[in-house]
Design a protein around this motif. Structure first.
Motif, PDB file in Angstrom:
ATOM      1  N   VAL A   2       0.838  -1.208   0.000  1.00 23.01           N
ATOM      2  CA  VAL A   2       0.000   0.000   0.000  1.00 23.01           C
ATOM      3  C   VAL A   2       0.868   1.251   0.000  1.00 23.01           C
ATOM      4  N   SER A  60       1.239   3.984  -3.001  1.00 19.56           N
ATOM      5  CA  SER A  60       0.917   5.377  -2.688  1.00 19.56           C
ATOM      6  C   SER A  60       2.059   6.303  -3.079  1.00 19.56           C
ATOM      7  N   ALA A 110       1.757   9.220  -5.824  1.00 21.14           N
ATOM      8  CA  ALA A 110       2.044  10.600  -5.424  1.00 21.14           C
ATOM      9  C   ALA A 110       3.126  11.230  -6.273  1.00 21.14           C
ATOM     10  N   CYS A 149       1.656   8.154   7.181  1.00 19.70           N
ATOM     11  CA  CYS A 149       1.300   7.250   6.077  1.00 19.70           C
ATOM     12  C   CYS A 149      -0.132   7.498   5.627  1.00 19.70           C
ATOM     13  N   LEU A 182      -0.083  10.284   3.199  1.00 20.70           N
ATOM     14  CA  LEU A 182       0.432   9.819   1.905  1.00 20.70           C
ATOM     15  C   LEU A 182      -0.626   9.021   1.150  1.00 20.70           C
ATOM     16  N   ILE A 183      -1.308   8.101   1.835  1.00 21.64           N
ATOM     17  CA  ILE A 183      -2.316   7.262   1.181  1.00 21.64           C
ATOM     18  C   ILE A 183      -3.482   8.113   0.684  1.00 21.64           C
ATOM     19  N   SER A 184      -3.936   9.060   1.493  1.00 21.73           N
ATOM     20  CA  SER A 184      -5.053   9.921   1.089  1.00 21.73           C
ATOM     21  C   SER A 184      -4.690  10.741  -0.143  1.00 21.73           C
ATOM     22  N   TYR A 185      -3.506  11.336  -0.113  1.00 21.58           N
ATOM     23  CA  TYR A 185      -3.057  12.155  -1.250  1.00 21.58           C
ATOM     24  C   TYR A 185      -2.953  11.296  -2.510  1.00 21.58           C
ATOM     25  N   ALA A 186      -2.378  10.112  -2.371  1.00 21.91           N
ATOM     26  CA  ALA A 186      -2.217   9.239  -3.533  1.00 21.91           C
ATOM     27  C   ALA A 186      -3.569   8.811  -4.087  1.00 21.91           C
ATOM     28  N   ALA A 187      -4.511   8.475  -3.207  1.00 21.92           N
ATOM     29  CA  ALA A 187      -5.843   8.067  -3.670  1.00 21.92           C
ATOM     30  C   ALA A 187      -6.545   9.218  -4.372  1.00 21.92           C
ATOM     31  N   ALA A 229      -8.810   5.767   4.131  1.00 16.59           N
ATOM     32  CA  ALA A 229      -7.362   5.775   4.364  1.00 16.59           C
ATOM     33  C   ALA A 229      -7.043   5.700   5.847  1.00 16.59           C
ATOM     34  N   SER A 272      -4.704   3.042   7.712  1.00 17.46           N
ATOM     35  CA  SER A 272      -3.604   3.510   8.554  1.00 17.46           C
ATOM     36  C   SER A 272      -3.667   2.894   9.945  1.00 17.46           C
TER      37      SER A 272
END
Length: 771
Positions: free
Chosen positions: A15, A19, A23, A308, A311-316, A412, A416
């Motif tokens: 994950v 991500s 990003a 993290c 990072l995951i939210s931004y990538a999604a 996310a 996390s």
């Protein structure tokens, strides 16, 4: 166990790697409220010959696309919304007048023979004929159209360089258009010079834009050949270019109406991004420091998991191509609180398990903490997702973006908390160095809040009717504000126009109100907003009238910059208001149904009545403060509903667990134990959320201040109602219910049976027990 831990670790790495890739390789799509520009929403209408269905809207969209491309705006966006709406985004465009005029014109171009001059007030005699005034105001009687815009191939604005005759529009014809033009001008050439019948009327949207005489050199019946002509009429450069653009773009299949228009200045967008980024960094940092102070090593690892989460939210967000709006940034930051809540729930359950096991086996206590907290985490996140989904379906514009980013953030946050935090913390407590020093973990002690509860052992539910009376009094007091002050609905719900200006020197609102009244706008509402900014709100205001308002403000305050401009049509305002009421009703019904399925009907009714309590108090406080009730407030209100249910779910989840293990005890005593056991989670989660919201309120800029204020009020009121409204109501309803207690079930943990602290079987309230 080792295999499961390894699988979770590999999944977490996958994950994070995906991500990072998303990003790095893509960038977010910023909404116009962050990058500046104009958004126009058009709605197609039925014409006498064409129904404004999905197909007609698609054809209209293609015509508008050609017009938008010709405007020369960088990276414009145009898309259909629903069956009969089209959203046009024009980044960087600050004056919407030109765009609105070009996009809103039907541009039905026709060429007519002139049958002669008409008397004032004369009407057409034959079918297909019409009487229209020419550019000088003299009425002309026109015959049926013999050429339409379908026969036009190209149009271009030009200036007469040789004679200085001003701007004109060259029109190139194609196919049958060439022959039709030659025939039309040939008929006109048969009339003597000076005769009105020697003219050809060029009509655009029922308005004669030019009615030139056919040159004397043109022979009768032969007409103008070559497939090209010029439209003259004393045009300015802007008028000639706009006319050429309309002719070249083609006619709209059906009429369109502008129902919404938003303009945001570039400086406001930059300031919003900077302010939200500061709020996110500072709020997250304070929250991380808080959970590290409370949970030590595990808190530090949870802070890493929070990073993290970001990072995951931004990538999604970038991978899905979602548009990031200003309220969306708030949703992004707000979901941090959801991630903190999940971590707190796990760590508090782990504390209970470790104490119940007599201070042994950190790893097992942590594992049980994750397992036992999962139900409450899932239920609370589902209720928040319900609120976010309602925002997406019933809201519009930037507020819909809040629903999208909040949904992404909630999902996310679960990844996390339940995956990354678990991998990191399980790895940590498995180390020999940590096992030898359990105090480092933060879960070896019961915590100061729980120690205080153990010493006091308050019976909060003994005075449950008194708490209900306090809640009712608060509702009455807040509700009186709705009656006494009324609700200040924003232009989103009433229709109208709201323009915000930044002036070189401060302008007194009363002075501006008087000046606008003298300028012909007596009903304008003028208020200060932000640091010296001035907002003007009216019921209806055209783009030309808005320019007059700007000139009036500039005379008072010197150099004036338009910061924000919102135009909402009355029909859209009615629709959004209905949508807001439907969203609230559906939110209450959906939450009640979900809770009834997951819990008992008594719990469901108690939680929903507590939600109504929170909603009425929040709306009442905003009424007393004179704050606007707009789309951003709707986003905050639905979020408060989700938070209120979240808190109630945590309490009722513990009630259900204890009741299944302690069936013979009075329900009121079990409910009181559940509240006492969940107080540490409530306090720690509330503190984490308060850091985030306080940062948004103080640093998030004017637009997010009211949003953060509403959520701060909602958290305080929601925390109260979950303990002192929902739970007492459930007790009263259970006392009148004939439904049996839950069936006995094997406890999910040793703590569930009542052993919270000593490992010797004593329940809270026994001598020496630790809750």
């Amino acid at each position: 166990m080792k295999r499961a831990t390894l699988v979770r670790a590999l999944l977490a790495l996958a994950v994070i790697a995906l991500s990072v890739y998303a990003a790095v390789t893509s960038s977010p799509r910023l909404g116009l409220d962050l990058r500046g520009g104009t958004q126009i929403v058009l709605e197609t209408r039925d014409s006498p010959t064409t129904e404004a269905d999905r197909e007609a809207t698609d054809r209209t969209l293609e015509v508008l696309r050609r017009r938008v491309d010709a405007l020369g705006v960088a990276e414009p966006g145009i898309a259909r919304s629903g069956d009969n709406r089209i959203i046009v985004e024009l980044p960087g465009l600050q004056d919407p007048r030109e765009a609105a005029d070009v996009l809103g014109r039907t541009a039905q171009l026709t060429f007519h023979p002139v049958l002669g001059a008409a008397a004032e007030g004369e009407e057409a005699e034959e079918e297909g004929e019409r009487v229209l005034p020419d550019a000088s105001g003299r009425p002309l009687r026109l015959g049926p159209a013999e050429l339409t815009g379908e026969g036009v191939e190209d149009a271009e604005a030009a200036i007469d360089q040789q004679t200085g005759g001003g701007w004109y529009v060259t029109v190139d014809l194609r196919g049958g258009g060439e022959d039709a033009w030659a025939e039309l001008t040939g008929q006109a050439a048969c009339s003597p010079p000076g005769d009105p019948r020697r003219r050809v009327a060029i009509v655009l949207d029922e308005e004669i834009i030019s009615a030139p005489q056919v040159d004397p050199s043109v022979a009768c019946e032969r007409g103008i050949t070559g497939g090209s002509t010029q439209i003259t009429g004393g045009f300015s450069q802007e008028e000639a270019k706009e006319l050429a653009l309309l002719i070249d773009g083609g006619a709209l299949p059906v009429p369109v109406e502008i129902i919404e228009q938003r303009t945001v200045g570039p400086t406001l967008g930059e300031e919003a991004i900077e302010a939200s980024a500061r709020a996110a960094v500072i709020g997250t940092a304070l929250t991380a420091l808080f959970i590290i102070a409370v949970y030590r090593l595990l808190g530090a690892l949870a802070a890493v998991a929070l990073a993290c989460y970001g990072l995951i939210s931004y990538a999604a967000l970038t991978a899905l191509g979602a548009t990031l709006t200003l309220p969306g940034l708030a949703g992004f930051v707000l979901a941090i609180g959801m991630a903190v809540d999940a971590n707190v729930l796990v760590f508090e359950r782990a504390r209970e398990e470790y104490a119940a096991r007599g201070g042994k086996n950190l790893f097992r206590a942590l594992t049980e903490g994750f397992r036992n907290a999962f139900s409450a985490i899932a239920d609370s996140n589902v209720t928040t997702l319900l609120a976010a989904g309602l925002l997406f379906f019933f809201a519009s514009g930037p507020v819909r973006g809040f629903g999208v980013t909040l949904s992404i953030g909630v999902l996310a946050s679960m990844v996390s908390a339940l995956l990354i935090t678990r991998v990191l913390t399980e790895f940590a407590v498995s180390r020999d160095a940590v096992r030898r020093r359990p105090g480092l973990t933060g879960i070896a002690g019961v915590g100061r809040v729980r120690e205080w509860i153990n010493r006091r052992e308050p019976d909060l539910m003994r005075r449950r009717r008194r708490w209900l009376a306090v809640s009712l009094a608060a509702v009455v007091l807040a509700g009186s504000g709705i009656v006494a002050r009324g609700l200040d609905f924003g232009v989103e719900f009433t229709g109208g126009r709201l323009i915000e200006y930044s002036t070189a020197t401060p302008v007194d609102p009363e002075q501006a109100r008087s000046a606008l009244a003298e300028a012909g706008f007596p009903r304008a509402v003028v208020q200060t907003s932000g640091e010296g900014d001035l907002s003007v709100r009216t019921e209806e205001l055209s783009n030309d009238e808005a320019a007059e308002v700007a000139e009036t403000i500039e005379e008072l305050g010197g150099r004036t910059e338009k910061v924000r401009d919102e135009l909402i049509g009355p029909s859209l305002g009615d629709e959004l208001r209905r949508g807001a009421l439907i969203a609230l009703g559906v939110a209450l019904a959906a939450q009640m149904l979900y809770l009834a399925v997951r819990f008992r009907w008594t719990f469901s009714v108690g939680a929903v009545l507590a939600m109504v309590h929170d909603v009425l108090i929040l709306i009442g406080i905003f009424a007393w403060l004179g704050k606007p009730i707009d789309g951003v407030f709707l986003a905050a209100l639905l979020t408060v509903i989700g938070y209120s249910v979240n808190d109630s779910v945590v309490v009722f989840d513990r009630v259900r667990e204890l009741w299944a293990a302690r069936r013979k005890e009075p329900f009121a005593r079990i409910a009181n134990s559940a509240i006492l056991q969940t107080v540490p989670r409530t306090v720690n989660t509330g503190m984490g959320a308060l850091f985030i919201l306080a940062a948004l309120a103080l640093l998030g800029g004017d637009t997010l201040t009211d949003f953060a204020l509403a959520l701060l009020i909602g958290i305080v009121v929601g925390t109260w109602s979950s303990m002192f409204t929902a739970t007492p109501l459930a007790i009263e309803l259970e006392a009148r219910s004939s439904a049996p207690p839950p069936r006995p079930a094997r406890s999910r943990s040793s703590a569930a049976a009542g052993r919270f602290g000593t490992g010797d079987g004593r329940r809270p309230g026994d001598s020496g027990a630790q809750v």
